[in-house]
Design an enzyme around this catalytic site. Structure first.
Site, short mmCIF file in Angstrom:
data_model
loop_
_atom_site.label_atom_id
_atom_site.label_comp_id
_atom_site.label_asym_id
_atom_site.label_seq_id
_atom_site.Cartn_x
_atom_site.Cartn_y
_atom_site.Cartn_z
N ARG A 170 -26.01 -6.12 -11.08
CA ARG A 170 -25.52 -7.26 -12.24
C ARG A 170 -25.86 -8.82 -11.84
O ARG A 170 -26.40 -10.07 -12.95
CB ARG A 170 -24.00 -7.77 -12.28
CG ARG A 170 -23.36 -5.77 -12.56
CD ARG A 170 -22.37 -6.08 -12.60
NE ARG A 170 -21.11 -6.94 -12.50
CZ ARG A 170 -20.58 -7.44 -14.14
NH1 ARG A 170 -20.14 -6.51 -15.45
NH2 ARG A 170 -19.80 -8.56 -14.94
N ARG A 174 -33.66 -14.92 -7.89
CA ARG A 174 -34.13 -16.17 -8.53
C ARG A 174 -34.58 -17.11 -7.52
O ARG A 174 -33.89 -17.57 -6.91
CB ARG A 174 -33.18 -17.22 -9.24
CG ARG A 174 -33.37 -17.35 -10.56
CD ARG A 174 -32.12 -18.00 -11.71
NE ARG A 174 -31.94 -16.79 -12.37
CZ ARG A 174 -30.02 -17.74 -12.72
NH1 ARG A 174 -29.90 -18.54 -11.83
NH2 ARG A 174 -29.76 -16.69 -12.79
N ARG A 247 -10.10 0.44 -10.05
CA ARG A 247 -9.72 -0.69 -9.24
C ARG A 247 -8.53 -1.40 -9.84
O ARG A 247 -9.06 -1.65 -10.64
CB ARG A 247 -10.93 -1.20 -8.83
CG ARG A 247 -10.67 -2.02 -7.49
CD ARG A 247 -10.39 -1.11 -6.34
NE ARG A 247 -10.23 -2.16 -5.22
CZ ARG A 247 -9.33 -2.09 -3.88
NH1 ARG A 247 -9.25 -0.81 -3.97
NH2 ARG A 247 -10.06 -2.77 -3.38
N ARG A 278 -11.30 -14.26 -4.35
CA ARG A 278 -12.23 -15.19 -4.95
C ARG A 278 -10.39 -16.31 -5.38
O ARG A 278 -9.62 -15.55 -5.04
CB ARG A 278 -12.70 -15.24 -5.68
CG ARG A 278 -12.13 -13.98 -6.85
CD ARG A 278 -13.48 -13.38 -8.63
NE ARG A 278 -12.78 -12.83 -9.03
CZ ARG A 278 -13.86 -12.18 -10.03
NH1 ARG A 278 -15.60 -12.35 -10.07
NH2 ARG A 278 -13.59 -10.83 -10.59
N GLU A 298 -7.35 -13.99 -6.67
CA GLU A 298 -7.34 -12.22 -6.95
C GLU A 298 -7.64 -11.68 -5.73
O GLU A 298 -8.65 -11.71 -4.87
CB GLU A 298 -8.32 -12.99 -7.91
CG GLU A 298 -9.14 -11.17 -8.62
CD GLU A 298 -10.05 -11.36 -9.76
OE1 GLU A 298 -10.17 -12.38 -10.20
OE2 GLU A 298 -10.58 -10.47 -9.52
N TYR A 346 -18.21 0.09 -16.85
CA TYR A 346 -18.21 -1.46 -16.62
C TYR A 346 -18.99 -2.52 -18.10
O TYR A 346 -19.54 -2.78 -17.44
CB TYR A 346 -18.38 -1.64 -15.25
CG TYR A 346 -18.48 -2.95 -14.78
CD1 TYR A 346 -17.89 -3.90 -14.88
CD2 TYR A 346 -18.67 -2.92 -13.09
CE1 TYR A 346 -17.64 -5.45 -14.21
CE2 TYR A 346 -19.25 -3.73 -12.62
CZ TYR A 346 -17.72 -5.15 -12.85
OH TYR A 346 -17.67 -6.40 -11.94
N ASP A 348 -19.12 -5.74 -19.73
CA ASP A 348 -18.71 -7.56 -19.94
C ASP A 348 -18.16 -7.15 -21.71
O ASP A 348 -17.95 -6.65 -22.62
CB ASP A 348 -20.27 -8.43 -19.94
CG ASP A 348 -20.64 -8.39 -18.50
OD1 ASP A 348 -19.65 -8.21 -17.24
OD2 ASP A 348 -21.53 -8.05 -18.46
N1 UDP Z 1 -20.78 -9.14 -4.99
C1 UDP Z 1 -20.64 -9.62 -3.93
N2 UDP Z 1 -20.64 -11.10 -3.12
C2 UDP Z 1 -20.19 -12.26 -4.47
C3 UDP Z 1 -19.88 -11.60 -5.56
C4 UDP Z 1 -19.93 -10.90 -6.32
O1 UDP Z 1 -21.14 -8.94 -3.32
O2 UDP Z 1 -19.89 -13.81 -3.67
C5 UDP Z 1 -21.19 -8.31 -5.88
C6 UDP Z 1 -20.12 -7.40 -5.62
O3 UDP Z 1 -20.52 -5.88 -5.38
C7 UDP Z 1 -18.95 -7.24 -7.20
C8 UDP Z 1 -20.78 -6.44 -8.36
O4 UDP Z 1 -21.66 -7.89 -6.84
O5 UDP Z 1 -18.26 -6.13 -7.41
C9 UDP Z 1 -20.32 -7.86 -9.52
O6 UDP Z 1 -19.90 -8.91 -9.37
P1 UDP Z 1 -19.15 -9.67 -10.45
O7 UDP Z 1 -19.25 -10.93 -10.07
O8 UDP Z 1 -20.27 -9.26 -11.53
O9 UDP Z 1 -18.13 -8.96 -10.72
P2 UDP Z 1 -17.59 -9.14 -11.87
O10 UDP Z 1 -16.63 -10.81 -12.11
O11 UDP Z 1 -17.02 -8.15 -13.21
O12 UDP Z 1 -15.33 -8.74 -10.91
#
Ligand code: UDP
Length: 368
Positions: A170, A174, A247, A278, A298, A346, A348
């Protein structure tokens, strides 16, 4: 008699209800919560839209989906650029030239590529089978250990070696100084909040909140010719093949009499010794100028049947079980399943909308 009983007033249910109503069908939308909107619902706390069930940032590459949501609300030009704190240091996300500079001091794409490619060569896999192998093959060891491993294990409550590889795909990688978390052409937050979109979708449609489908299944089902079910598919079948794993999340909201707490809407905490994943500072999604702020910590939690299911855990074992439930669902002629929980996917927001539009099209080509 309604044409459709729509169980769940989230994005899937609301889009389906809207489209069906446009076709002249009569819909009743029910939700067990005391409000519509599912997890995109926002609560206004002293002028700040608080994303009550986790941060939602709309992004899509599909012009049709973008135009679709823009019918209901204008969007601002918010661009998601989270930062992550790891061992006391701050890094830009997603993985880009800023992150590489912060990690290694590299100033050119060539320098960064040399390091990453050598790490991929040493630690990567030809056919990555799980999230850890995928991350090491995509971005190398340093980024994995600094910004991925602990966050991921905290987020999912499982070892990165037990998680499916697709989750980490996901995130963009870059070789430009670009902190935009998404690669999509369109992105933003609806001005006036997500509730405006849901209210627009459900305008004129019968709604009943505080109604638990499973408590009155027979009576409710008898009200309509067909059901659109957006809840958990395993619960629909009374956990017949055992429960699918999810989860859950817990949110701790705090209003602070300070103007700017963290300078960004999203700050991730990678370290395993920080209990939350976060902190969201909601006002920054809308460039808020209030004197106060609202922040949300969270926490990722083990799911139990009493808790809200947020993320499907799509590993092989759960996918196999889901296929069994899906086989049952395919035998139903009067129930349509859709959304993150009913499809155990999963998704979006933009994908949910696309899928709801596709399912309504299919439904009406067949029955109209
Ligand atoms: N992820 C990570 N570090 C970060 C942010 C995301 O390893 O700082 C990984 C983690 O496995 C997470 C996945 O990337 O479940 C997808 O992150 P995303 O932010 O897309 O998840 P969401 O916002 O849907 O919780």
């Amino acid at each position: 008699m309604y044409d459709y009983l729509i169980v769940g007033a989230g994005l899937f249910g609301s889009v389906f209800a809207h489209e069906a109503t446009k076709k002249g069908k009569k819909c009743l939308v029910i939700d067990k919560r005391d409000h519509v909107g599912g997890n995109v619902y926002c609560e206004n706390v002293d002028g700040i839209n608080v994303h009550k069930y986790g941060a939602h940032i709309f992004h899509t590459n599909d012009k049709d989906i973008w135009d679709y949501v823009n019918q209901f609300a204008e969007f601002n030009n918010y661009v998601n650029s989270p930062v992550s704190i790891s061992k006391g240091k701050l890094y830009n996300l997603p993985f880009n030239m800023n992150t590489f500079y912060q990690l290694w001091g590299t100033k050119t794409p060539e320098e960064a590529k040399t390091i990453i490619e050598s790490q991929i060569k040493e630690f990567g896999y030809k056919n990555p089978k799980n999230l850890e192998e995928q991350a090491l093959s995509l971005i190398g060891k340093d980024v994995y250990e600094t910004l991925i491993k602990e966050y991921t294990e905290k987020q999912w409550g499982k070892k990165a070696t037990e998680l499916p590889a697709f989750i980490i795909k996901r995130l963009p990688v870059r070789y430009t100084f670009n902190n935009n978390y998404f690669n999509d052409a369109y992105q933003g937050i609806p001005i006036g909040g997500y509730n405006k979109i849901i209210d627009g979708l459900l305008k004129g449609i019968d709604i009943k909140t505080n109604v638990d489908f499973f408590k009155e299944k027979d009576t409710l089902s008898s009200l309509a010719k067909k059901i659109v079910f957006t809840g958990k598919i395993d619960e629909f079948y009374n956990y017949e093949y055992g429960n699918l794993e999810y989860r859950s999340l817990r949110f701790e909201n705090t209003k602070l009499e300070t103007e700017n707490y963290q300078g960004n809407a999203v700050v991730n905490y990678n370290d395993s010794n920080v209990p939350y994943t976060r902190i969201i500072e909601h006002k920054h999604f809308e460039f808020g100028k209030q004197k106060h702020t609202v922040i949300t910590k969270e926490f990722s939690e083990q799911w139990t049947t009493e808790k809200e299911a947020y993320y499907p855990i799509n590993n092989d074992e759960n996918q196999k079980k889901y296929q069994e439930y899906k086989a049952l669902s395919l035998q139903e002629s009067d129930v349509i399943f859709g959304g993150r929980l009913a499809e155990y996917k999963y998704y979006d927001m933009h994908q949910i909308i696309a899928s709801a539009l596709q399912k309504t099209k299919k439904e009406f080509n067949e029955s109209v």
